[in-house]
Write an enzyme that holds these catalytic residues in place. Structure first.
Site, PDB file in Angstrom:
ATOM      1  N   ARG A  13     -27.030  -9.008   9.985  1.00  0.00           N
ATOM      2  CA  ARG A  13     -27.550 -10.181  10.682  1.00  0.00           C
ATOM      3  C   ARG A  13     -27.584 -11.371   9.717  1.00  0.00           C
ATOM      4  O   ARG A  13     -27.278 -11.244   8.541  1.00  0.00           O
ATOM      5  CB  ARG A  13     -28.953  -9.915  11.233  1.00  0.00           C
ATOM      6  CG  ARG A  13     -29.969  -9.490  10.187  1.00  0.00           C
ATOM      7  CD  ARG A  13     -31.297  -9.115  10.842  1.00  0.00           C
ATOM      8  NE  ARG A  13     -32.310  -8.728   9.874  1.00  0.00           N
ATOM      9  CZ  ARG A  13     -32.482  -7.506   9.409  1.00  0.00           C
ATOM     10  NH1 ARG A  13     -31.695  -6.528   9.843  1.00  0.00           N
ATOM     11  NH2 ARG A  13     -33.432  -7.231   8.534  1.00  0.00           N
ATOM     12  N   ILE A  15     -27.199 -14.577   7.415  1.00  0.00           N
ATOM     13  CA  ILE A  15     -26.111 -15.101   6.594  1.00  0.00           C
ATOM     14  C   ILE A  15     -25.019 -14.059   6.420  1.00  0.00           C
ATOM     15  O   ILE A  15     -23.827 -14.375   6.518  1.00  0.00           O
ATOM     16  CB  ILE A  15     -26.650 -15.563   5.222  1.00  0.00           C
ATOM     17  CG1 ILE A  15     -27.579 -16.772   5.395  1.00  0.00           C
ATOM     18  CG2 ILE A  15     -25.496 -15.914   4.285  1.00  0.00           C
ATOM     19  CD1 ILE A  15     -28.290 -17.177   4.116  1.00  0.00           C
ATOM     20  N   ASP A  60     -27.697   1.329   1.360  1.00  0.00           N
ATOM     21  CA  ASP A  60     -28.933   0.726   0.882  1.00  0.00           C
ATOM     22  C   ASP A  60     -28.699   0.281  -0.559  1.00  0.00           C
ATOM     23  O   ASP A  60     -28.427   1.123  -1.428  1.00  0.00           O
ATOM     24  CB  ASP A  60     -30.057   1.764   0.959  1.00  0.00           C
ATOM     25  CG  ASP A  60     -31.423   1.214   0.596  1.00  0.00           C
ATOM     26  OD1 ASP A  60     -31.491   0.165  -0.068  1.00  0.00           O
ATOM     27  OD2 ASP A  60     -32.427   1.849   0.961  1.00  0.00           O
ATOM     28  N   VAL A  61     -28.772  -1.021  -0.822  1.00  0.00           N
ATOM     29  CA  VAL A  61     -28.454  -1.507  -2.161  1.00  0.00           C
ATOM     30  C   VAL A  61     -29.446  -1.023  -3.212  1.00  0.00           C
ATOM     31  O   VAL A  61     -29.185  -1.149  -4.413  1.00  0.00           O
ATOM     32  CB  VAL A  61     -28.349  -3.040  -2.210  1.00  0.00           C
ATOM     33  CG1 VAL A  61     -27.207  -3.530  -1.331  1.00  0.00           C
ATOM     34  CG2 VAL A  61     -29.671  -3.709  -1.833  1.00  0.00           C
ATOM     35  N   ASN A  87     -25.559 -10.155  -0.927  1.00  0.00           N
ATOM     36  CA  ASN A  87     -26.377 -10.923  -0.001  1.00  0.00           C
ATOM     37  C   ASN A  87     -27.625 -10.188   0.478  1.00  0.00           C
ATOM     38  O   ASN A  87     -28.556 -10.810   0.989  1.00  0.00           O
ATOM     39  CB  ASN A  87     -25.515 -11.323   1.209  1.00  0.00           C
ATOM     40  CG  ASN A  87     -26.304 -11.987   2.302  1.00  0.00           C
ATOM     41  OD1 ASN A  87     -26.709 -13.137   2.181  1.00  0.00           O
ATOM     42  ND2 ASN A  87     -26.548 -11.258   3.384  1.00  0.00           N
ATOM     43  N   TYR A 154     -41.282 -12.586  -3.671  1.00  0.00           N
ATOM     44  CA  TYR A 154     -39.937 -12.850  -3.146  1.00  0.00           C
ATOM     45  C   TYR A 154     -39.236 -13.856  -4.062  1.00  0.00           C
ATOM     46  O   TYR A 154     -38.079 -13.652  -4.453  1.00  0.00           O
ATOM     47  CB  TYR A 154     -40.009 -13.385  -1.723  1.00  0.00           C
ATOM     48  CG  TYR A 154     -38.664 -13.854  -1.208  1.00  0.00           C
ATOM     49  CD1 TYR A 154     -37.707 -12.936  -0.792  1.00  0.00           C
ATOM     50  CD2 TYR A 154     -38.345 -15.215  -1.176  1.00  0.00           C
ATOM     51  CE1 TYR A 154     -36.460 -13.353  -0.350  1.00  0.00           C
ATOM     52  CE2 TYR A 154     -37.103 -15.638  -0.735  1.00  0.00           C
ATOM     53  CZ  TYR A 154     -36.163 -14.710  -0.314  1.00  0.00           C
ATOM     54  OH  TYR A 154     -34.927 -15.134   0.116  1.00  0.00           O
ATOM     55  N   LYS A 158     -35.805 -13.375  -6.368  1.00  0.00           N
ATOM     56  CA  LYS A 158     -34.595 -14.186  -6.285  1.00  0.00           C
ATOM     57  C   LYS A 158     -34.256 -14.816  -7.640  1.00  0.00           C
ATOM     58  O   LYS A 158     -33.084 -14.974  -7.984  1.00  0.00           O
ATOM     59  CB  LYS A 158     -34.742 -15.258  -5.209  1.00  0.00           C
ATOM     60  CG  LYS A 158     -34.923 -14.712  -3.807  1.00  0.00           C
ATOM     61  CD  LYS A 158     -33.828 -13.734  -3.401  1.00  0.00           C
ATOM     62  CE  LYS A 158     -32.533 -14.408  -3.068  1.00  0.00           C
ATOM     63  NZ  LYS A 158     -31.521 -13.440  -2.526  1.00  0.00           N
ATOM     64  N   THR A 186     -32.995 -17.576   9.479  1.00  0.00           N
ATOM     65  CA  THR A 186     -32.889 -16.124   9.470  1.00  0.00           C
ATOM     66  C   THR A 186     -34.281 -15.528   9.610  1.00  0.00           C
ATOM     67  O   THR A 186     -35.286 -16.246   9.642  1.00  0.00           O
ATOM     68  CB  THR A 186     -32.271 -15.629   8.147  1.00  0.00           C
ATOM     69  OG1 THR A 186     -33.186 -15.897   7.069  1.00  0.00           O
ATOM     70  CG2 THR A 186     -30.939 -16.315   7.855  1.00  0.00           C
ATOM     71  N   LEU A 188     -35.800 -14.102   7.320  1.00  0.00           N
ATOM     72  CA  LEU A 188     -36.509 -14.381   6.079  1.00  0.00           C
ATOM     73  C   LEU A 188     -37.184 -15.746   6.093  1.00  0.00           C
ATOM     74  O   LEU A 188     -38.135 -15.974   5.358  1.00  0.00           O
ATOM     75  CB  LEU A 188     -35.550 -14.292   4.882  1.00  0.00           C
ATOM     76  CG  LEU A 188     -35.382 -12.908   4.245  1.00  0.00           C
ATOM     77  CD1 LEU A 188     -34.745 -11.937   5.228  1.00  0.00           C
ATOM     78  CD2 LEU A 188     -34.538 -12.993   2.980  1.00  0.00           C
TER      79      LEU A 188
END
Length: 230
Positions: A13, A15, A60-61, A87, A154, A158, A186, A188
């Site tokens: 979903r 981006i 799953d990253v 991403n 968060y 990043k 999004t 987020l």
């Protein structure tokens, strides 16, 4: 991007899905992953309805073995990987309403594990399979560099992802950098911002036409994209 092989994480979903559609429309074969298998099925149906090609794989990253298999799939299907878009990301809580002063340890740990370590895992596991002229893009935003109240761990995660990108840029011959599309609507961001489809061309530009020297270890933001394409 005709004939290119690209990998996009967090593709179910937002981006990620928009970038998959953009790259596929430009002729790339996209290998897309997410934890949401249903979202991936919907994405594949959309891409294939417009004659694009996509392979979806649940991954799953946070799990390096999942990501290793993902990159092996991409290499097996398309040869060397031309573009990696790291991403995948999570935000526990409401955007702007998660100050560090009340952040839970569980949220802190998973933000770092998914958004920070997940970026490291995505890049690390792609390395054996990169094409000679491959590019690696890390999705991020200004909150990683400019402290704002309420973004808690968060924002920390990043910033970690951006540091990972700079570290790999220093260690690799391939250009590795950050793409900052600004505020995008999004989950987020609580639906605030630009439509993901409107910023997906920015990622295609970063993957193909942006000067490699500007990408490598740097940040390509909306202003840079607009200057280059107007």
């Amino acid at each position: 991007m005709d004939g290119d092989t690209t990998v996009v994480t967090g593709a179910s979903r937002g981006i990620g899905a928009a970038v998959v559609r953009e790259f596929a429309a430009a002729g790339a074969h996209v290998v897309a992953c997410a934890r949401d298998a249903d979202g991936l099925d919907d994405l594949a149906a959309t891409v294939e309805s417009t004659d694009g090609t996509v392979t979806t794989q649940r991954a799953d990253v946070r799990d390096e073995f999942d990501v290793e298999r993902l990159m092996e799939t991409a290499a097996r299907e398309g040869g060397g990987i031309d573009t990696v878009v790291a991403n995948a990301g999570v935000y526990h809580g409401q955007a702007g309403e998660t100050p560090l002063t009340s952040e839970s340890y569980a949220a802190f740990d998973d933000h770092l594990r998914t958004n920070g370590r997940g970026t490291f895992t995505t890049i690390r596991e792609s390395l054996p399979h990169l094409a000679a002229d491959a590019r690696i893009l890390v999705t991020s935003g200004s909150v990683a560099r400019e402290a704002k109240p309420g973004y808690g761990s968060y924002a920390v995660s990043k910033a970690t992802a951006e540091a990972v990108a700079r570290g790999f840029a220093a260690d690799l011959d391939h250009p590795v950098g950050v793409v900052d599309p600004g505020v995008v609507a999004t989950d987020l961001t609580g639906g605030r911002g630009r439509d993901p489809a409107d910023v997906a061309p920015m990622f295609r530009w970063a993957a193909t036409d942006a000067p490699a020297a500007d990408l490598d270890g740097g940040i390509l933001d909306l202003q840079a994209w607009k200057r280059a394409t107007r």
